[in-house]
Motif scaffolding. Structure first.
Motif, PDB file in Angstrom:
ATOM      1  N   ALA A  41      20.513 -34.410 -78.683  1.00  0.00           N
ATOM      2  CA  ALA A  41      21.669 -35.015 -78.020  1.00  0.00           C
ATOM      3  C   ALA A  41      21.655 -34.578 -76.555  1.00  0.00           C
ATOM      4  O   ALA A  41      21.377 -33.410 -76.253  1.00  0.00           O
ATOM      5  N   VAL A  42      21.923 -35.510 -75.671  1.00  0.00           N
ATOM      6  CA  VAL A  42      21.935 -35.241 -74.234  1.00  0.00           C
ATOM      7  C   VAL A  42      23.290 -35.664 -73.676  1.00  0.00           C
ATOM      8  O   VAL A  42      23.727 -36.799 -73.892  1.00  0.00           O
ATOM      9  N   VAL A  43      23.956 -34.744 -73.005  1.00  0.00           N
ATOM     10  CA  VAL A  43      25.235 -35.058 -72.354  1.00  0.00           C
ATOM     11  C   VAL A  43      25.044 -34.879 -70.856  1.00  0.00           C
ATOM     12  O   VAL A  43      24.779 -33.773 -70.375  1.00  0.00           O
ATOM     13  N   GLU A  44      25.171 -35.974 -70.129  1.00  0.00           N
ATOM     14  CA  GLU A  44      24.966 -35.976 -68.675  1.00  0.00           C
ATOM     15  C   GLU A  44      26.309 -36.145 -67.975  1.00  0.00           C
ATOM     16  O   GLU A  44      26.967 -37.168 -68.126  1.00  0.00           O
ATOM     17  N   ASN A  45      26.714 -35.148 -67.233  1.00  0.00           N
ATOM     18  CA  ASN A  45      27.981 -35.210 -66.509  1.00  0.00           C
ATOM     19  C   ASN A  45      27.722 -35.722 -65.088  1.00  0.00           C
ATOM     20  O   ASN A  45      27.281 -34.990 -64.220  1.00  0.00           O
ATOM     21  N   ARG A  46      28.032 -36.985 -64.866  1.00  0.00           N
ATOM     22  CA  ARG A  46      27.880 -37.582 -63.535  1.00  0.00           C
ATOM     23  C   ARG A  46      29.162 -37.491 -62.718  1.00  0.00           C
ATOM     24  O   ARG A  46      29.226 -38.004 -61.595  1.00  0.00           O
ATOM     25  N   CYS A  47      30.196 -36.890 -63.289  1.00  0.00           N
ATOM     26  CA  CYS A  47      31.469 -36.768 -62.570  1.00  0.00           C
ATOM     27  C   CYS A  47      31.329 -35.789 -61.404  1.00  0.00           C
ATOM     28  O   CYS A  47      30.414 -34.959 -61.366  1.00  0.00           O
ATOM     29  N   ALA A  68      29.827 -30.226 -62.701  1.00  0.00           N
ATOM     30  CA  ALA A  68      29.570 -31.539 -62.092  1.00  0.00           C
ATOM     31  C   ALA A  68      28.078 -31.723 -61.844  1.00  0.00           C
ATOM     32  O   ALA A  68      27.378 -30.794 -61.428  1.00  0.00           O
ATOM     33  N   LYS A  69      27.600 -32.952 -62.149  1.00  0.00           N
ATOM     34  CA  LYS A  69      26.215 -33.358 -61.894  1.00  0.00           C
ATOM     35  C   LYS A  69      25.195 -32.532 -62.681  1.00  0.00           C
ATOM     36  O   LYS A  69      24.055 -32.358 -62.252  1.00  0.00           O
ATOM     37  N   VAL A  70      25.598 -32.023 -63.835  1.00  0.00           N
ATOM     38  CA  VAL A  70      24.709 -31.217 -64.675  1.00  0.00           C
ATOM     39  C   VAL A  70      24.488 -31.935 -66.007  1.00  0.00           C
ATOM     40  O   VAL A  70      25.410 -32.539 -66.563  1.00  0.00           O
ATOM     41  N   THR A  71      23.262 -31.846 -66.517  1.00  0.00           N
ATOM     42  CA  THR A  71      22.913 -32.442 -67.808  1.00  0.00           C
ATOM     43  C   THR A  71      22.590 -31.332 -68.807  1.00  0.00           C
ATOM     44  O   THR A  71      21.834 -30.405 -68.488  1.00  0.00           O
ATOM     45  N   GLU A  72      23.183 -31.428 -69.989  1.00  0.00           N
ATOM     46  CA  GLU A  72      22.925 -30.456 -71.045  1.00  0.00           C
ATOM     47  C   GLU A  72      22.205 -31.147 -72.205  1.00  0.00           C
ATOM     48  O   GLU A  72      22.532 -32.279 -72.573  1.00  0.00           O
ATOM     49  N   GLU A  73      21.216 -30.446 -72.779  1.00  0.00           N
ATOM     50  CA  GLU A  73      20.499 -30.948 -73.946  1.00  0.00           C
ATOM     51  C   GLU A  73      20.818 -30.065 -75.151  1.00  0.00           C
ATOM     52  O   GLU A  73      20.909 -28.840 -75.033  1.00  0.00           O
ATOM     53  N   PHE A  74      20.991 -30.724 -76.312  1.00  0.00           N
ATOM     54  CA  PHE A  74      21.370 -30.004 -77.522  1.00  0.00           C
ATOM     55  C   PHE A  74      20.402 -30.365 -78.644  1.00  0.00           C
ATOM     56  O   PHE A  74      20.087 -31.545 -78.854  1.00  0.00           O
ATOM     57  N   TYR A 134      44.153 -44.180 -71.255  1.00  0.00           N
ATOM     58  CA  TYR A 134      42.846 -44.008 -70.629  1.00  0.00           C
ATOM     59  C   TYR A 134      43.013 -43.339 -69.275  1.00  0.00           C
ATOM     60  O   TYR A 134      44.064 -43.435 -68.637  1.00  0.00           O
ATOM     61  N   SER A 135      41.973 -42.649 -68.841  1.00  0.00           N
ATOM     62  CA  SER A 135      41.943 -42.021 -67.520  1.00  0.00           C
ATOM     63  C   SER A 135      40.728 -42.561 -66.783  1.00  0.00           C
ATOM     64  O   SER A 135      40.078 -43.508 -67.234  1.00  0.00           O
ATOM     65  N   ASN A 136      40.404 -41.956 -65.660  1.00  0.00           N
ATOM     66  CA  ASN A 136      39.191 -42.341 -64.944  1.00  0.00           C
ATOM     67  C   ASN A 136      37.965 -41.609 -65.474  1.00  0.00           C
ATOM     68  O   ASN A 136      36.882 -41.723 -64.904  1.00  0.00           O
ATOM     69  N   LEU A 137      38.132 -40.860 -66.566  1.00  0.00           N
ATOM     70  CA  LEU A 137      37.005 -40.215 -67.222  1.00  0.00           C
ATOM     71  C   LEU A 137      36.386 -41.219 -68.194  1.00  0.00           C
ATOM     72  O   LEU A 137      36.758 -41.302 -69.362  1.00  0.00           O
ATOM     73  N   VAL A 289      17.090 -39.744 -79.309  1.00  0.00           N
ATOM     74  CA  VAL A 289      18.067 -39.177 -78.380  1.00  0.00           C
ATOM     75  C   VAL A 289      19.420 -39.867 -78.560  1.00  0.00           C
ATOM     76  O   VAL A 289      19.510 -41.091 -78.530  1.00  0.00           O
ATOM     77  N   TRP A 290      20.438 -39.060 -78.782  1.00  0.00           N
ATOM     78  CA  TRP A 290      21.831 -39.531 -78.761  1.00  0.00           C
ATOM     79  C   TRP A 290      22.357 -39.145 -77.383  1.00  0.00           C
ATOM     80  O   TRP A 290      22.518 -37.975 -77.070  1.00  0.00           O
ATOM     81  N   GLN A 291      22.625 -40.145 -76.540  1.00  0.00           N
ATOM     82  CA  GLN A 291      22.978 -39.892 -75.139  1.00  0.00           C
ATOM     83  C   GLN A 291      24.448 -40.182 -74.865  1.00  0.00           C
ATOM     84  O   GLN A 291      24.965 -41.233 -75.237  1.00  0.00           O
ATOM     85  N   VAL A 292      25.118 -39.237 -74.219  1.00  0.00           N
ATOM     86  CA  VAL A 292      26.496 -39.422 -73.748  1.00  0.00           C
ATOM     87  C   VAL A 292      26.500 -39.190 -72.239  1.00  0.00           C
ATOM     88  O   VAL A 292      25.962 -38.190 -71.763  1.00  0.00           O
ATOM     89  N   VAL A 293      27.072 -40.114 -71.500  1.00  0.00           N
ATOM     90  CA  VAL A 293      27.179 -39.990 -70.046  1.00  0.00           C
ATOM     91  C   VAL A 293      28.655 -40.010 -69.668  1.00  0.00           C
ATOM     92  O   VAL A 293      29.392 -40.904 -70.082  1.00  0.00           O
TER      93      VAL A 293
END
Length: 568
Positions: A41-47, A68-74, A134-137, A289-293
């Motif tokens: 699983a990959v979580v990419e924080n583009r915020c 912010a701007k960091v990607t984590e892999e699990f 909802y928010s801007n996230l 890969v399960w990807q969340v952005v």
């Protein structure tokens, strides 16, 4: 290989690959029926700010801060599960030290509709959760068979509910819906747009029996917005989800959605990938890969426009008394009592009678001043637009956009040079008609509307044409223009400050805009949606990047020292 022969490095490598393949096959055969293995699983924080991801670390509920701007892999080896309590939960704030997850008022949520307790999980359908604010996230979710931007795990073009990539594109600044169905709440981390229950007038988490619609066929604006801004990636483009318009029925008969936009009492089918009825059988046994952005690009294909109400003018909303007075004056009074209407005759126009009645009796407002307006074509509702005859329909007659309402589609037309009218579908499809002869006919079409734009003030010729010598001043980067997008100092350098965004129905029209803009360095054009970027970056276009169905042209008129023209 002969017995007792020495193994070479190549032999060892082949043996290792063969062993790994066998292990892989054995692992897959151990997967129970109805389950699948997720390798990573990959979580990419583009915020531009940190987010917190709520899950389990070695079986203990907790949360993880992703800067912010960091990607984590699990992976299974890392020990952190990104799903918890049938959800993926991401927030801008840190709540309960991660032991409890935040409520929907403080988090963006992906509903898994099943218990994911490890890396072998049910083949369930998933969905975004937008019915409680909802928010801007915003979030993007994708399932890749092999690697990110590789092969999608599931996609069947013939089945609209069979897709494996989706995202949201919400914006709190657009929470002012025409029907008052949204209310902005201030939370500790920022603003939230909360739905207002129609029959109570309150914005709460309490279930609402009329959260989708009050009148069948007319969706409430908040859930309609949630649907249209929850997009599925299908056949290379982003497609808005259809909103619920009747009990368990969605717009235009499209029975799929990437989101829960309202409460279960009314909402139509949701979740993806649903490839065979309500059973997502087409899930593979393994997802690479399960990807969340978080905070994805927000682009909608075509891009959205904010709500703009085209409120009727008082002169258009005539009271029953006013209408009766005008009709009687034109059909009876002018003949039996002509002295009552000085300056008017039986051939005077309706506006002339209305003006007189507004000044004398006060029973009518003054007539509308001449100006642009929309008129229904053959009744408007339940009609699709056509050219010369009811069967005359060519893709060259219009350009397509996405709109959340008829009014929004009309607003797009007003802003589009040369617009002759619109065809709007409940699915959100907005055709802006540009045919030279306009809309001259219509045909039957359920869930469609056709409106002609009457603009007597428009110029006779709205098309800007470049002189042949001006066309020569555009050239490609290194001689290539097709399947390229423009960039700044390098292929990844792309800032919205580098260009101004316009819409043009032709490449020539886009280039014309460039010629008219001081300091223009070139254009990026996408013919499929009419998107025209006029680049004014002082250093110019110094790089490109490959992207299908786009063109990048450098503007190099004589004397600028740019391109090859000065070398002639």
């Amino acid at each position: 290989m002969k017995p007792n022969a020495t193994k070479t490095a190549k032999d060892c490598s082949l043996l290792q690959k063969a062993s790994a393949l066998l292990d892989h096959r054995e692992a897959n055969t151990s997967i129970p029926s109805g389950m699948m293995r997720i390798r990573k699983a990959v979580v990419e924080n583009r915020c531009n700010r940190p987010v917190w991801l709520y899950g389990y670390q070695d079986g203990v509920p907790t949360h993880l801060k992703i800067p912010a701007k960091v990607t984590e892999e699990f992976t299974e080896e890392r020990g952190f599960l990104i799903w918890r309590e049938q959800r993926i939960t991401v927030s801008y704030g840190s709540f309960f030290d991660g032991e409890l997850r935040p409520t929907n008022l403080d988090a963006a949520v992906i509903e898994l509709n099943a218990d994911y307790e490890g890396w072998v999980v049910p083949k369930s359908h998933v969905s975004f959760l937008g019915q409680l604010g909802y928010s801007n996230l915003n979030l993007e979710l994708a399932f890749w068979l092999d690697k990110i931007n590789g092969t999608l795990a599931v996609e069947t073009p013939a089945n609209p509910a069979c897709f494996s990539r989706a995202k949201t594109a919400f914006n709190v600044s657009e929470c002012s819906f025409p029907d008052g169905s949204g209310q902005v709440l201030l939370r500790t981390w920022g603003e939230l747009c909360m739905p207002v229950c129609p029959h109570t007038g309150e914005a709460t988490e309490v279930p609402c029996n009329t959260s989708c619609f009050e009148v069948p066929g007319t969706p409430i604006k908040y859930p309609e917005y949630i649907s249209h801004r929850s997009l599925a990636f299908k056949q290379g483009r982003w497609v808005p989800s259809p909103a619920t318009v009747d009990k368990f029925v969605r717009e235009d008969g499209q029975q799929w959605s990437a989101t829960f936009e309202c409460w279960d009492f009314q909402t139509g089918p949701v979740g993806f990938p649903i490839c065979d009825g309500y059973d997502p059988k087409n899930w593979p046994d393994e997802v690479g890969v399960w990807q969340v952005v978080t905070c994805p690009d927000g682009e909608i294909d075509p891009p959205p426009v904010p709500y703009r109400q085209t409120a009727s003018k008082p002169c258009e909303n005539l009271t029953e008394t006013c209408s009766e007075d005008i009709t009687w004056a034109m059909t009876v009074g002018i003949y039996t009592e002509p002295e009552w209407y000085p300056g008017l005759t039986p051939t005077s126009s309706k506006d002339e009678f209305q003006l007189y009645l507004s000044e004398v009796l006060g029973s009518c407002p003054p007539p509308c001043q001449p100006g642009p307006y929309f008129e229904p074509v053959d009744g408007g509702v339940g009609r699709v637009c056509r050219g010369l005859t009811p069967t005359d329909n060519s893709n060259s007659y219009f350009t397509v956009r996405v709109a959340n309402s008829t009014d929004q589609c009309k607003a797009l037309c007003v802003d589009y040079p040369g617009c002759k009218g619109i065809e709007f579908a409940l699915s959100g499809r907005c055709e802006i008609w540009l045919r030279e002869g306009g809309i001259e006919a219509s045909n039957v079409g359920a869930a469609f509307e056709c409106w002609r734009y009457v603009n007597d003030e428009a110029e006779l010729n709205v098309t800007t044409t470049l002189a042949p010598n001006e066309l020569m001043y555009f050239e490609g980067f290194d001689g290539v223009t097709q399947d390229r997008v423009c960039r700044g100092a390098n292929s990844n350098d792309n800032s919205a400050s580098y260009y101004s965004l316009y819409w043009a129905s032709t490449l020539e029209g886009c280039k014309s805009l460039c010629v008219d803009v001081t300091g223009c360095k070139g254009v990026e054009y996408a013919a499929s949606i009419g998107r025209c970027e006029v680049w004014t970056r002082p250093e110019g276009i110094q790089a490109v990047r490959e992207l299908e169905n786009n063109e990048c042209w450098i503007y190099a008129p004589p004397g600028t020292g740019v391109g090859t023209i000065d070398a002639w």
